[in-house]
Design a protein around this motif. Sequence first.
Motif, PDB file in Angstrom:
ATOM      1  N   TYR A  43      -6.876   4.157   3.702  1.00 43.25           N
ATOM      2  CA  TYR A  43      -7.240   5.351   2.947  1.00 43.25           C
ATOM      3  C   TYR A  43      -8.041   6.331   3.794  1.00 43.25           C
ATOM      4  O   TYR A  43      -7.887   7.549   3.655  1.00 43.25           O
ATOM      5  CB  TYR A  43      -7.990   4.971   1.666  1.00 43.25           C
ATOM      6  CG  TYR A  43      -7.042   4.436   0.616  1.00 43.25           C
ATOM      7  CD1 TYR A  43      -6.355   5.295  -0.220  1.00 43.25           C
ATOM      8  CD2 TYR A  43      -6.800   3.068   0.498  1.00 43.25           C
ATOM      9  CE1 TYR A  43      -5.463   4.816  -1.166  1.00 43.25           C
ATOM     10  CE2 TYR A  43      -5.909   2.576  -0.435  1.00 43.25           C
ATOM     11  CZ  TYR A  43      -5.238   3.458  -1.264  1.00 43.25           C
ATOM     12  OH  TYR A  43      -4.344   2.986  -2.191  1.00 43.25           O
ATOM     13  N   THR A  44      -8.869   5.815   4.686  1.00 39.38           N
ATOM     14  CA  THR A  44      -9.618   6.698   5.584  1.00 39.38           C
ATOM     15  C   THR A  44      -8.662   7.425   6.524  1.00 39.38           C
ATOM     16  O   THR A  44      -8.756   8.645   6.703  1.00 39.38           O
ATOM     17  CB  THR A  44     -10.653   5.893   6.392  1.00 39.38           C
ATOM     18  OG1 THR A  44     -11.537   5.246   5.480  1.00 39.38           O
ATOM     19  CG2 THR A  44     -11.445   6.789   7.325  1.00 39.38           C
ATOM     20  N   VAL A  45      -7.738   6.674   7.115  1.00 36.18           N
ATOM     21  CA  VAL A  45      -6.755   7.283   8.018  1.00 36.18           C
ATOM     22  C   VAL A  45      -5.882   8.283   7.256  1.00 36.18           C
ATOM     23  O   VAL A  45      -5.634   9.389   7.733  1.00 36.18           O
ATOM     24  CB  VAL A  45      -5.903   6.197   8.707  1.00 36.18           C
ATOM     25  CG1 VAL A  45      -4.710   6.809   9.423  1.00 36.18           C
ATOM     26  CG2 VAL A  45      -6.750   5.402   9.675  1.00 36.18           C
ATOM     27  N   ALA A  46      -5.423   7.925   6.065  1.00 39.56           N
ATOM     28  CA  ALA A  46      -4.583   8.816   5.263  1.00 39.56           C
ATOM     29  C   ALA A  46      -5.325  10.121   4.957  1.00 39.56           C
ATOM     30  O   ALA A  46      -4.747  11.204   5.042  1.00 39.56           O
ATOM     31  CB  ALA A  46      -4.170   8.121   3.975  1.00 39.56           C
ATOM     32  N   ARG A  47      -6.595  10.009   4.616  1.00 42.35           N
ATOM     33  CA  ARG A  47      -7.399  11.202   4.319  1.00 42.35           C
ATOM     34  C   ARG A  47      -7.509  12.095   5.556  1.00 42.35           C
ATOM     35  O   ARG A  47      -7.343  13.311   5.481  1.00 42.35           O
ATOM     36  CB  ARG A  47      -8.781  10.780   3.824  1.00 42.35           C
ATOM     37  CG  ARG A  47      -9.654  11.913   3.409  1.00 42.35           C
ATOM     38  CD  ARG A  47     -10.958  11.379   2.797  1.00 42.35           C
ATOM     39  NE  ARG A  47     -11.932  12.419   2.708  1.00 42.35           N
ATOM     40  CZ  ARG A  47     -12.750  12.776   3.698  1.00 42.35           C
ATOM     41  NH1 ARG A  47     -12.733  12.142   4.830  1.00 42.35           N
ATOM     42  NH2 ARG A  47     -13.588  13.764   3.528  1.00 42.35           N
TER      43      ARG A  47
ATOM     44  N   ILE B  90      -8.308  -3.639   5.803  1.00 44.88           N
ATOM     45  CA  ILE B  90      -7.030  -2.920   5.843  1.00 44.88           C
ATOM     46  C   ILE B  90      -6.995  -1.773   4.837  1.00 44.88           C
ATOM     47  O   ILE B  90      -6.711  -0.630   5.200  1.00 44.88           O
ATOM     48  CB  ILE B  90      -5.840  -3.885   5.642  1.00 44.88           C
ATOM     49  CG1 ILE B  90      -5.738  -4.822   6.848  1.00 44.88           C
ATOM     50  CG2 ILE B  90      -4.539  -3.109   5.441  1.00 44.88           C
ATOM     51  CD1 ILE B  90      -4.691  -5.909   6.703  1.00 44.88           C
ATOM     52  N   ALA B  91      -7.279  -2.042   3.566  1.00 46.09           N
ATOM     53  CA  ALA B  91      -7.182  -0.988   2.541  1.00 46.09           C
ATOM     54  C   ALA B  91      -8.151   0.158   2.804  1.00 46.09           C
ATOM     55  O   ALA B  91      -7.727   1.330   2.804  1.00 46.09           O
ATOM     56  CB  ALA B  91      -7.390  -1.578   1.149  1.00 46.09           C
ATOM     57  N   PRO B  92      -9.434  -0.100   3.051  1.00 49.42           N
ATOM     58  CA  PRO B  92     -10.331   1.030   3.336  1.00 49.42           C
ATOM     59  C   PRO B  92      -9.905   1.809   4.584  1.00 49.42           C
ATOM     60  O   PRO B  92      -9.984   3.042   4.608  1.00 49.42           O
ATOM     61  CB  PRO B  92     -11.694   0.376   3.546  1.00 49.42           C
ATOM     62  CG  PRO B  92     -11.609  -0.951   2.888  1.00 49.42           C
ATOM     63  CD  PRO B  92     -10.175  -1.352   2.951  1.00 49.42           C
ATOM     64  N   TRP B  93      -9.435   1.084   5.586  1.00 51.43           N
ATOM     65  CA  TRP B  93      -8.997   1.743   6.810  1.00 51.43           C
ATOM     66  C   TRP B  93      -7.800   2.645   6.526  1.00 51.43           C
ATOM     67  O   TRP B  93      -7.749   3.787   6.983  1.00 51.43           O
ATOM     68  CB  TRP B  93      -8.634   0.678   7.864  1.00 51.43           C
ATOM     69  CG  TRP B  93      -8.312   1.235   9.206  1.00 51.43           C
ATOM     70  CD1 TRP B  93      -9.175   1.482  10.227  1.00 51.43           C
ATOM     71  CD2 TRP B  93      -7.013   1.632   9.688  1.00 51.43           C
ATOM     72  NE1 TRP B  93      -8.517   1.994  11.304  1.00 51.43           N
ATOM     73  CE2 TRP B  93      -7.180   2.098  11.002  1.00 51.43           C
ATOM     74  CE3 TRP B  93      -5.744   1.624   9.137  1.00 51.43           C
ATOM     75  CZ2 TRP B  93      -6.120   2.566  11.768  1.00 51.43           C
ATOM     76  CZ3 TRP B  93      -4.684   2.086   9.905  1.00 51.43           C
ATOM     77  CH2 TRP B  93      -4.876   2.551  11.199  1.00 51.43           C
TER      78      TRP B  93
ATOM     79  N   ASN C 121      -2.520   0.160  15.470  1.00 49.24           N
ATOM     80  CA  ASN C 121      -3.816  -0.534  15.396  1.00 49.24           C
ATOM     81  C   ASN C 121      -3.711  -1.879  14.694  1.00 49.24           C
ATOM     82  O   ASN C 121      -4.715  -2.410  14.221  1.00 49.24           O
ATOM     83  CB  ASN C 121      -4.831   0.352  14.668  1.00 49.24           C
ATOM     84  CG  ASN C 121      -5.160   1.588  15.451  1.00 49.24           C
ATOM     85  OD1 ASN C 121      -5.847   1.525  16.451  1.00 49.24           O
ATOM     86  ND2 ASN C 121      -4.626   2.726  15.024  1.00 49.24           N
ATOM     87  N   LEU C 122      -2.542  -2.427  14.624  1.00 42.37           N
ATOM     88  CA  LEU C 122      -2.323  -3.657  13.873  1.00 42.37           C
ATOM     89  C   LEU C 122      -3.111  -4.836  14.425  1.00 42.37           C
ATOM     90  O   LEU C 122      -3.594  -5.675  13.655  1.00 42.37           O
ATOM     91  CB  LEU C 122      -0.831  -3.982  13.832  1.00 42.37           C
ATOM     92  CG  LEU C 122      -0.394  -4.969  12.771  1.00 42.37           C
ATOM     93  CD1 LEU C 122      -0.786  -4.486  11.386  1.00 42.37           C
ATOM     94  CD2 LEU C 122       1.103  -5.186  12.831  1.00 42.37           C
TER      95      LEU C 122
ATOM     96  N   HIS D 254       0.784  -1.246   0.000  1.00 44.25           N
ATOM     97  CA  HIS D 254       0.000   0.000   0.000  1.00 44.25           C
ATOM     98  C   HIS D 254       0.809   1.286   0.000  1.00 44.25           C
ATOM     99  O   HIS D 254       0.231   2.357  -0.166  1.00 44.25           O
ATOM    100  CB  HIS D 254      -0.954  -0.004   1.209  1.00 44.25           C
ATOM    101  CG  HIS D 254      -1.941  -1.111   1.180  1.00 44.25           C
ATOM    102  ND1 HIS D 254      -3.039  -1.100   0.354  1.00 44.25           N
ATOM    103  CD2 HIS D 254      -1.978  -2.292   1.855  1.00 44.25           C
ATOM    104  CE1 HIS D 254      -3.730  -2.211   0.532  1.00 44.25           C
ATOM    105  NE2 HIS D 254      -3.108  -2.962   1.432  1.00 44.25           N
ATOM    106  N   ARG D 255       2.118   1.222   0.154  1.00 43.97           N
ATOM    107  CA  ARG D 255       2.905   2.448   0.237  1.00 43.97           C
ATOM    108  C   ARG D 255       2.788   3.307  -1.025  1.00 43.97           C
ATOM    109  O   ARG D 255       2.479   4.484  -0.960  1.00 43.97           O
ATOM    110  CB  ARG D 255       4.380   2.145   0.506  1.00 43.97           C
ATOM    111  CG  ARG D 255       5.193   3.414   0.668  1.00 43.97           C
ATOM    112  CD  ARG D 255       6.686   3.174   0.612  1.00 43.97           C
ATOM    113  NE  ARG D 255       7.388   4.431   0.595  1.00 43.97           N
ATOM    114  CZ  ARG D 255       7.528   5.204  -0.484  1.00 43.97           C
ATOM    115  NH1 ARG D 255       7.006   4.839  -1.619  1.00 43.97           N
ATOM    116  NH2 ARG D 255       8.189   6.344  -0.425  1.00 43.97           N
TER     117      ARG D 255
END
Length: 189
Positions: free
Chosen positions: A84-88, A79-82, A68-69, A35-36
């Motif tokens: 992108y939400t955190v990044a936003r 994982i992926a939706p989380w 939060n691992l 995901h990086r």
Amino acid sequence: MSAVHNEASGPWAADSAASGPSAAEALMRQIFDEHRAPLLRFLTRLVLGQRELAEDLVQETFLRTWRNLDTLAADPQRIAPWLYTVARHVAIDAIRSRQARPQEVNLPDLNRVSSAEDVMDRVVSAHTVQVALKQISPEHRQVLIEMYYKGASIAEAAERLGIPEGTVKSRTYYAVRALHAAIGSTESS
């Protein structure tokens, strides 16, 4: 003894060198590898192309991922939706904090700003050279003016002065020595 073992488990656990990476470290490495690059592109667009800021935000996102691992490991589909939400949210927080601060002002580098002393030093140096040039022979003066003030090459100076290139080289050598000596006598006066 088992209470101590429970406290040392999870992503914060320190593994011995012989045991290799823990499951948490392996999962984090996998998340990072997958995901990086997409997160960096996503955040770069959000912060309008400021790549350095986007890289900082990716780091912050992965730091929160590490914290939060345990909850993310329970459901890998989240994982992926989380991320992108955190990044936003991280990007929005960064933008808001920059807007809340007064605008940064770029100050000039004080080591590069000339002072009145620098100007006076140059004036004194120029005057010293002018006085010293009058003290050396006309032949030496001519070659220095051609080479250093007019920026002529050896061939150009030879052509302008009507002398061979070898003579230009030797006169330049001796002219610089004579000028140096003349400057020394000018400064001691």
